[in-house]
Design a protein around this motif. Structure first.
Motif, PDB file in Angstrom:
ATOM      1  N   UNK A   1      -1.171 -40.644 -26.577  1.00 36.63           N
ATOM      2  CA  UNK A   1      -2.246 -41.632 -26.735  1.00 36.63           C
ATOM      3  C   UNK A   1      -3.486 -41.184 -25.972  1.00 36.63           C
ATOM      4  N   UNK A   2      -3.315 -40.682 -24.757  1.00 35.13           N
ATOM      5  CA  UNK A   2      -4.447 -40.199 -23.960  1.00 35.13           C
ATOM      6  C   UNK A   2      -5.110 -39.013 -24.643  1.00 35.13           C
ATOM      7  N   UNK A   3      -4.313 -38.115 -25.203  1.00 29.28           N
ATOM      8  CA  UNK A   3      -4.873 -36.944 -25.887  1.00 29.28           C
ATOM      9  C   UNK A   3      -5.710 -37.367 -27.088  1.00 29.28           C
ATOM     10  N   UNK A   4      -5.214 -38.335 -27.852  1.00 28.59           N
ATOM     11  CA  UNK A   4      -5.998 -38.841 -28.985  1.00 28.59           C
ATOM     12  C   UNK A   4      -7.276 -39.506 -28.482  1.00 28.59           C
ATOM     13  N   UNK A   5      -7.197 -40.205 -27.343  1.00 28.00           N
ATOM     14  CA  UNK A   5      -8.375 -40.851 -26.747  1.00 28.00           C
ATOM     15  C   UNK A   5      -9.405 -39.804 -26.323  1.00 28.00           C
ATOM     16  N   UNK A   6      -8.951 -38.711 -25.683  1.00 28.04           N
ATOM     17  CA  UNK A   6      -9.858 -37.634 -25.295  1.00 28.04           C
ATOM     18  C   UNK A   6     -10.579 -37.086 -26.513  1.00 28.04           C
ATOM     19  N   UNK A   7      -9.850 -36.949 -27.596  1.00 25.90           N
ATOM     20  CA  UNK A   7     -10.452 -36.431 -28.827  1.00 25.90           C
ATOM     21  C   UNK A   7     -11.490 -37.411 -29.373  1.00 25.90           C
ATOM     22  N   UNK A   8     -11.163 -38.693 -29.373  1.00 24.77           N
ATOM     23  CA  UNK A   8     -12.093 -39.718 -29.857  1.00 24.77           C
ATOM     24  C   UNK A   8     -13.380 -39.729 -29.032  1.00 24.77           C
ATOM     25  N   UNK A   9     -13.230 -39.561 -27.719  1.00 29.40           N
ATOM     26  CA  UNK A   9     -14.405 -39.556 -26.834  1.00 29.40           C
ATOM     27  C   UNK A   9     -15.245 -38.289 -26.977  1.00 29.40           C
ATOM     28  N   UNK A  10     -14.648 -37.236 -27.517  1.00 26.17           N
ATOM     29  CA  UNK A  10     -15.363 -35.976 -27.642  1.00 26.17           C
ATOM     30  C   UNK A  10     -15.053 -34.996 -26.518  1.00 26.17           C
ATOM     31  N   UNK A  11     -14.080 -35.338 -25.688  1.00 28.10           N
ATOM     32  CA  UNK A  11     -13.682 -34.427 -24.614  1.00 28.10           C
ATOM     33  C   UNK A  11     -12.860 -33.255 -25.153  1.00 28.10           C
TER      34      UNK A  11
END
Length: 115
Positions: free
Chosen positions: A15-25
């Motif tokens: 979930x955190x990895x998908x969040x990083x991707x969504x944020x553009x990190x």
């Protein structure tokens, strides 16, 4: 590598990895069908993000530094210096608190010896 392996190697949740991707990190994550495929560079990026978070950085602080095309190393150095200054202030505050507690403890010992 797939998301489960990246999560295992970095200690981040999927979930955190998908969040990083969504944020553009995490930029340009490739797909194999519906599955995300991560590279060694993604592994290094997530490792850096996780390390920064463990040192007290919030994702909002990391976004302007890590979300662009290239990592802004100079900005990251400034943020590290700011964090270190905050840490030194907190250490000084805790040392003052410790001195106050020591003083109270000394007073208690004096009271016990008089009793």
């Amino acid at each position: 590598m797939y998301i489960g392996e990246l999560a295992r190697l970095t200690g981040a949740t999927p979930k955190a990895l998908r969040h990083y991707e969504t944020l553009g990190l995490l930029k340009g994550v490739r797909r194999a069908g519906v599955y995300r495929r991560y590279t060694q560079q993604d592994l290094a990026q997530v490792t850096l993000i996780r390390q920064a978070q463990s040192l007290g950085f919030r994702l909002a602080e990391l976004l302007p530094i890590l979300a662009g095309d290239d990592t802004d190393w100079a900005a990251l150095r400034r943020h590290v210096a700011d964090k270190r200054a905050q840490l030194h202030q907190e250490i000084a505050r805790l040392q003052r608190l410790d001195a106050q507690l020591q003083s109270i403890d000394t007073e208690i010992i004096d009271c016990l010896q008089r009793a």
